[in-house]
Design an enzyme around this catalytic site. Structure first.
Site, PDB file in Angstrom:
ATOM      1  N   ASP A  95      -0.320 -13.438  -8.075  1.00 22.77           N
ATOM      2  CA  ASP A  95       0.478 -12.735  -9.088  1.00 22.77           C
ATOM      3  C   ASP A  95       1.986 -12.778  -8.839  1.00 22.77           C
ATOM      4  OD1 ASP A  95       0.426 -11.186  -6.826  1.00 22.77           O
ATOM      5  OD2 ASP A  95      -0.348  -9.379  -7.763  1.00 22.77           O
ATOM      6  N   HIS A  96       2.401 -12.927  -7.580  1.00 21.92           N
ATOM      7  CA  HIS A  96       3.822 -12.753  -7.277  1.00 21.92           C
ATOM      8  C   HIS A  96       4.674 -13.997  -7.512  1.00 21.92           C
ATOM      9  CE1 HIS A  96       2.936  -8.863  -5.674  1.00 21.92           C
ATOM     10  NE2 HIS A  96       4.141  -8.710  -5.180  1.00 21.92           N
ATOM     11  N   ASP A 160       0.390  -5.114   0.160  1.00 19.23           N
ATOM     12  CA  ASP A 160       1.397  -4.890  -0.869  1.00 19.23           C
ATOM     13  C   ASP A 160       1.676  -3.400  -0.939  1.00 19.23           C
ATOM     14  OD1 ASP A 160       2.707  -6.378  -3.381  1.00 19.23           O
ATOM     15  OD2 ASP A 160       2.205  -4.308  -3.886  1.00 19.23           O
ATOM     16  N   ARG A 448       9.970   0.153  -9.378  1.00 21.21           N
ATOM     17  CA  ARG A 448      11.181   0.071  -8.550  1.00 21.21           C
ATOM     18  C   ARG A 448      12.359  -0.370  -9.402  1.00 21.21           C
ATOM     19  NH1 ARG A 448       8.731  -1.898  -2.812  1.00 21.21           N
ATOM     20  NH2 ARG A 448       7.929   0.210  -2.446  1.00 21.21           N
ATOM     21  N   SER A 643      10.025  -2.775   7.029  1.00 20.69           N
ATOM     22  CA  SER A 643       8.769  -3.353   6.552  1.00 20.69           C
ATOM     23  C   SER A 643       7.888  -3.765   7.742  1.00 20.69           C
ATOM     24  CB  SER A 643       9.064  -4.560   5.665  1.00 20.69           C
ATOM     25  OG  SER A 643       8.459  -5.718   6.160  1.00 20.69           O
ATOM     26  N   ARG A 645       6.318  -6.396   8.178  1.00 20.28           N
ATOM     27  CA  ARG A 645       6.002  -7.837   8.182  1.00 20.28           C
ATOM     28  C   ARG A 645       5.835  -8.393   9.599  1.00 20.28           C
ATOM     29  NH1 ARG A 645      11.657  -8.886   6.246  1.00 20.28           N
ATOM     30  NH2 ARG A 645      10.856  -7.839   4.437  1.00 20.28           N
TER      31      ARG A 645
HETATM   32  S1  SF4 Z   1       5.114  -3.433  -8.185  1.00 26.56           S
HETATM   33 FE1  SF4 Z   1       4.633  -5.197  -6.933  1.00 26.56          FE
HETATM   34  S2  SF4 Z   1       2.509  -5.716  -7.434  1.00 26.56           S
HETATM   35 FE2  SF4 Z   1       3.277  -4.383  -9.050  1.00 26.56          FE
HETATM   36  S3  SF4 Z   1       3.968  -5.754 -10.647  1.00 26.56           S
HETATM   37 FE3  SF4 Z   1       5.713  -5.188  -9.379  1.00 26.56          FE
HETATM   38  S4  SF4 Z   1       5.844  -6.804  -7.843  1.00 26.56           S
HETATM   39 FE4  SF4 Z   1       3.811  -6.922  -8.768  1.00 26.56          FE
END
Ligand code: SF4
Length: 753
Positions: A95-96, A160, A448, A643, A645
Site C-alpha cells: 500500500d505504501h 506500521d 497526520r 522510531s 527501526r
Molecule cells: S496512516 Fe499510514 S497506513 Fe494509513 S493511509 Fe496513511 S500512510 Fe497508509
C-alpha cells in the site's frame, strides 16, 4: 481463513482460566486491556500482577501484519531464522509505494512497474513462508486487516504506526519495528512494557454532522501528541456502544497521534454486526460465547477513576465536529470556532484540495456519508470549489461503493478516485506545483498533518477532519465555511444550505468484490524461490553476522563520539533513504550521518584514525572494516530514541562497529542492538564520557566472563600513551548473552531450528 478460526478457537479457549488467574493476581476487577494482555502472556496464566509503566512482560501475539515498506527488512531477516513457515498467521500489504498522480488505474500500473522488484520479492517470500500476500491495489493494511483479520480479544503486532486501527474490533494491536515482527514470526515472545491505562468514557449519542473522527480529534486536543505515551486508551460507556465498528477503528487508528501504545473498544452488538457483515458470522458467534471476557468488568466502568491511571469523559450528544491543525494533529478547533482561528492566524482561507479516505476514514459508512453531501452539491447546483480526491481503503470497499453509485456521485462533483493505497497520506502525491512551495491550505480525513507530510511543501497548511467536514469544505472551497450554520451561493445565485450527512454503517446489499487482491501462500513452500535480483539496488539478501570470536575486543577505533540528541533518525535517516530499506549495504551509507561529532560539532565528519583525515562516517567505517579493524561508537543520553527501526542497529553491525557505549539508551534501540549481536553498554559513571578522546583505541575486557549484572572493563588507550580504565554496565540477561555469543538472535534461532 480456516487457519484463523482454529487460532481464534485456541485463543478463546484460554480466556476463562487466564482471566480468572489475572483477577486473582491483580486482586481487583479488570479492565478489558488487562484481560487481553493477561490472556496473551507467554508464560501461561498470571502468577503475579505487573506494574503499569514499569514491568517488562513477554507476550505471545496472535498475528503479524506488515506493510510493503517495512516488510522488506522484516522478511529479509526472517529468512535468516531457518524456519519453513511463520509461527503465527501473518500478512503483507502493498500500500505504501503507490504514488497518487492521475487516478487509480494509471497510478497503480505505474507503481507496479516502478516497484516490480519489491513486489516480486514480497510475493515470493510470502508464498514460500506461509504469509498471506495482498497485492498492490488490494487496499491499505489497516482497512484490510479490519475487514479480514481483526477479532475481539486478539493481540496483533504490525510494522506500521496505525496498526491500532484493529482496536475498533476489540483487538490489542500495536505498531512495532521489523525486528519485532521477525521475532514473532520466528516464534519468539514479544516484550512490552506493561502499559498505563487511560479510560475514555463516552456518554450520549452522536447526531448530525458529528462523527467518530470528532471523538479522536477532541481527545487529541485534550491529551496532545504526547499525552498517550506508554498508555493504552480504553473506550467504554453507552456512547462507545453506539458507534459503528469502523467508527471505533477510526478512533483507535488516530490514537497513534497522541502517542498511545494502542487504543481499544470492547466487544458489542456493533462489533458482531461488522463481523457478520464482513463474512465472519462464525467469529461473532464464538465471541458471543465469551462476551463477558471481551469487555471490562462492570465495577471498572462504574468507578473508572479507581481502575484507570487517567479518565476522560466526553458527551457525544454535545460533541461538535472538529478541525485539527495546521501542522499538528492536536491543535483542535470545534467547527464553531474554526473560522475565527483561520482569520486570526492568517492561515490561507481558500481551500485548494479536500482529500477523503486513507486507512483512518475509508469505511462504507464514511464514504456513504460523504457521498450524501456530494449528491447534495449536484442536486443543489453547487460546483465544488476545491479539488477533491477519494482514497478507498480496500478493493472490497471500493467495489461496493462503486456498485452502490457513490463513486459516480463523487465524479459528478468533480472528485477523482485514487488507488486503494496510502498515496497522499504518506507523501506519495505528485501534487502539481508543490515544488513552488506556495502557502496554501488542504484538508484531509487522514490522521497526520505534520509539515511536508502530504506533498513535501512546508507551506502547505494541512488540516484534519471527518470525511463529511472535508467534503463540505471542499464544496465551499473555503476554510471559514461552517456547514452547520452557513449557506452557499449556487450556480443560479440562490443561497442554499447543506443538509446533515446521511449514510449507512454497512451496505444494505452486503459487501461485494470481484478480486480482493489476495494471494494465498503455497501449502508447501519448500520449492518456492525467493526472487531477489543480485543486481538490485533496493533489495539484498542478508548474510548471517559472524559469531563472537571468543576473546576480549582489543584496539577498537573510536568511530564517533556523538554529542547530544542521537535518535534513530540521526543513526539511520529516513526521507530518500527509505528506498533502500531492503538493501542493507546501500542503506548503510546513511549510518550516523545525522549525529553531531563532539570533537568538531559537525555532522558526518569524523577523524579516520588510519589516514588521519576527516571523512564521512560511513566511509570512515568502511575503511576500518576493509582493514579488519573493529570500532566503537560513543553516545550521550537516551541514545537511539525515536522510531523503532531496526536499520539503526543493523547498519553499525553490518559495517563492523562492535559496541555502542553511551550515557543511557532508549530501551527499544538497546534491545535492537542486542538482537543484532552488538554490545550495548552504558558508562557506569556518566562523567567518564568526557574521558573519551578523538584518537582513542579502546579495549573491552571481561567478555569471557560476560554475565548478567557484571560490569565490563573499558580501557581507553589515548594517543599520548596514557590510558584510563573505566567500567561499563549492561542489561544483558542470560539469553541475550547467548545472542551476543552467536552473533545475533537470529543466528541462535537458526541454530536451534
Ligand atoms: S496512516 Fe499510514 S497506513 Fe494509513 S493511509 Fe496513511 S500512510 Fe497508509
Amino acid at each position: 481463513m480456516a487457519f484463523d478460526i482454529e487460532m481464534i478457537k485456541e485463543v478463546y479457549a484460554r480466556f476463562p482460566e487466564r482471566i480468572a488467574a489475572a483477577r486473582k493476581a491483580v486482586g481487583k476487577p479488570l479492565t478489558l486491556t488487562e484481560k487481553i494482555l493477561y490472556a496473551h502472556l507467554t508464560e501461561g496464566p498470571a502468577s503475579q500482577s505487573y506494574a503499569r509503566g514499569k514491568s517488562y512482560v513477554d507476550f505471545q501475539p496472535d498475528r503479524v501484519a506488515m506493510q510493503d515498506a517495512t516488510a522488506q527488512m522484516a522478511l529479509l531477516q526472517f529468512m535468516q531464522a531457518g524456519r519453513d513457515k511463520v509461527a503465527v498467521p501473518s500478512t503483507v500489504h502493498c500500500d505504501h509505494l503507490i504514488q497518487a498522480e492521475i487516478g487509480a488505474e494509471k497510478d497503480l500500473n505505474k507503481a507496479k512497474d516502478k516497484n516490480k522488484e519489491v513486489y516480486d520479492f514480497l510475493a515470493s517470500v510470502s508464498n514460500k513462508y506461509g504469509i498471506g500476500f495482498w497485492k498492490p491495489g488490494a487496499g491499505i493494511i489497516h482497512q484490510v486487516v479490519l475487514e479480514n483479520y481483526a477479532f475481539p480479544g486478539g493481540m496483533m503486532i504490525g510494522t506500521d504506526s496505525h496498526t491500532p486501527n484493529a482496536g475498533g474490533l476489540g483487538m490489542i494491536a500495536i505498531g512495532v519495528g521489523g525486528a519485532d515482527a521477525c521475532d514473532v514470526m520466528a516464534g519468539l515472545p514479544w516484550e512490552l512494557k506493561f502499559p498505563k491505562l487511560i479510560g475514555v468514557k463516552l456518554t450520549g449519542k452522536m447526531s448530525g454532522w458529528t462523527s467518530a473522527k470528532d471523538v479522536i480529534l477532541k481527545v487529541a486536543g485534550i491529551l496532545t501528541v504526547k499525552g498517550g505515551t506508554g498508555a493504552i486508551v480504553e473506550y467504554f460507556g453507552e456512547g462507545a456502544r453506539s458507534l459503528s465498528a469502523t467508527g471505533k477503528g477510526t478512533i483507535c487508528n488516530m490514537g497513534a497521534e497522541i502517542g498511545a501504545t494502542t487504543s481499544i473498544f470492547g466487544y458489542d452488538e456493533k462489533s458482531a454486526a461488522y463481523l457478520q457483515g464482513t463474512g465472519r458470522a462464525d467469529i461473532a458467534a464464538m465471541a458471543d460465547a465469551i462476551a463477558a471476557h471481551l469487555t471490562g468488568d462492570d465495577e471498572v466502568y462504574a468507578n473508572p477513576e479507581q481502575y484507570f491511571d487517567q479518565v476522560i469523559e466526553i458527551n457525544l450528544s454535545e460533541l461538535e465536529p472538529h478541525v485539527n491543525g495546521p501542522f499538528t494533529p492536536d491543535l483542535a478547533w470545534p467547527i464553531s470556532k474554526f473560522a475565527a482561528a483561520v482569520k486570526e492566524n492568517g492561515w490561507p482561507a481558500k481551500l485548494d484540495v479536500g482529500l477523503i479516505g486513507s486507512c483512518t476514514n475509508s469505511s462504507y459508512e464514511d464514504i456513504s456519508r460523504a457521498a450524501s453531501l456530494a449528491q447534495q452539491a449536484v442536486d443543489k447546483k453547487l460546483n465544488a470549489k476545491s479539488e477533491y480526491t477519494i482514497t478507498p481503503g480496500s478493493e472490497q470497499v471500493r467495489f461496493t461503493v462503486e456498485r452502490d453509485g457513490f463513486l459516480d456521485t463523487f465524479g459528478k462533483m468533480g472528485g477523482v478516485v485514487l488507488a486503494n493505497a496510502c498515496g497522499p497520506c504518506i507523501g506519495q502525491w505528485a501534487r502539481h506545483g508543490a515544488e513552488k512551495q506556495e502557502k496554501n491550505s488542504i484538508i484531509t480525513s487522514f490522521n497526520r498533518n505534520f509539515a511536508k507530510r502530504a506533498d513535501g511543501n512546508p507551506n502547505t497548511h494541512a488540516f484534519v477532519a471527518s470525511p463529511e467536514i472535508v467534503t463540505a469544505l471542499a464544496i465551499a472551497g473555503d476554510l471559514t465555511f461552517n456547514p452547520l450554520t452557513d449557506t452557499l451561493t449556487n450556480s443560479e445565485g440562490q443561497q442554499v444550505k447543506l443538509d446533515e450527512p446521511r449514510g449507512l454503517e454497512l451496505p444494505a446489499k452486503g459487501f461485494a468484490v470481484e478480486d480482493a487482491g489476495y494471494q494465498a501462500p503455497a501449502e508447501d513452500g519448500s520449492s518456492v524461490q525467493v526472487l531477489v535480483s543480485p543486481t538490485s539496488d533496493r533489495l539484498q539478501l542478508l548474510d548471517s553476522f559472524p559469531a563472537w570470536e571468543g576473546t576480549d575486543l582489543k584496539g577498537l577505533k573510536l568511530l564517533i563520539k556523538a554529542k547530544g540528541k542521537c535518535t534513530t533518525d540521526h543513526i539511520s535517516m529516513a526521507g530518500p533513504w527509505l528506498k533502500y530499506r531492503g538493501h542493507l549495504d546501500n542503506i548503510s551509507n546513511n549510518m550516523l550521518i545525522g549525529a553531531v561529532n563532539a570533537f568538531n560539532d559537525a555532522t558526518n565528519k569524523v577523524k579516520n584514525q588510519l589516514s588521519g583525515e576527516y571523512g564521512e562516517v560511513p566511509a570512515t567505517q568502511r575503511h576500518y572494516k576493509a582493514a579488519g579493524i573493529g570500532s566503537i561508537v560513543v553516545g550521550d543520553e537516551n541514545y537511539g530514541e525515536g522510531s523503532s527501526r531496526e536499520h539503526a542497529a543493523m547498519e553499525p553491525r553490518f559495517l563492523g562497529v562492535r559496541a555502542i557505549l553511551v550515557k543511557s539508551f532508549a530501551r527499544i534501540h538497546e534491545t535492537n542492538l542486542k538482537k543484532q549481536g552488538m554490545l550495548a553498554l552504558t558508562f557506569a559513571n556518566p562523567a567518564d564520557y568526557e574521558l573519551i578522546q578523538e584518537d582513542d583505541a579502546i579495549d573491552i575486557v571481561g567478555l569471557t566472563e560476560f554475565a548478567p549484572g557484571k560490569p565490563l572493563q573499558i580501557i581507553l588507550n589515548h594517543k599520548d600513551g596514557s590510558s584510563n580504565t573505566i567500567l561499563a554496565n549492561h542489561t544483558y540477561n542470560e539469553g541475550q548473552i547467548e545472542w551476543f555469543k552467536a552473533g545475533s538472535a537470529l543466528n541462535l534461532i537458526k541454530a536451534k531450528a
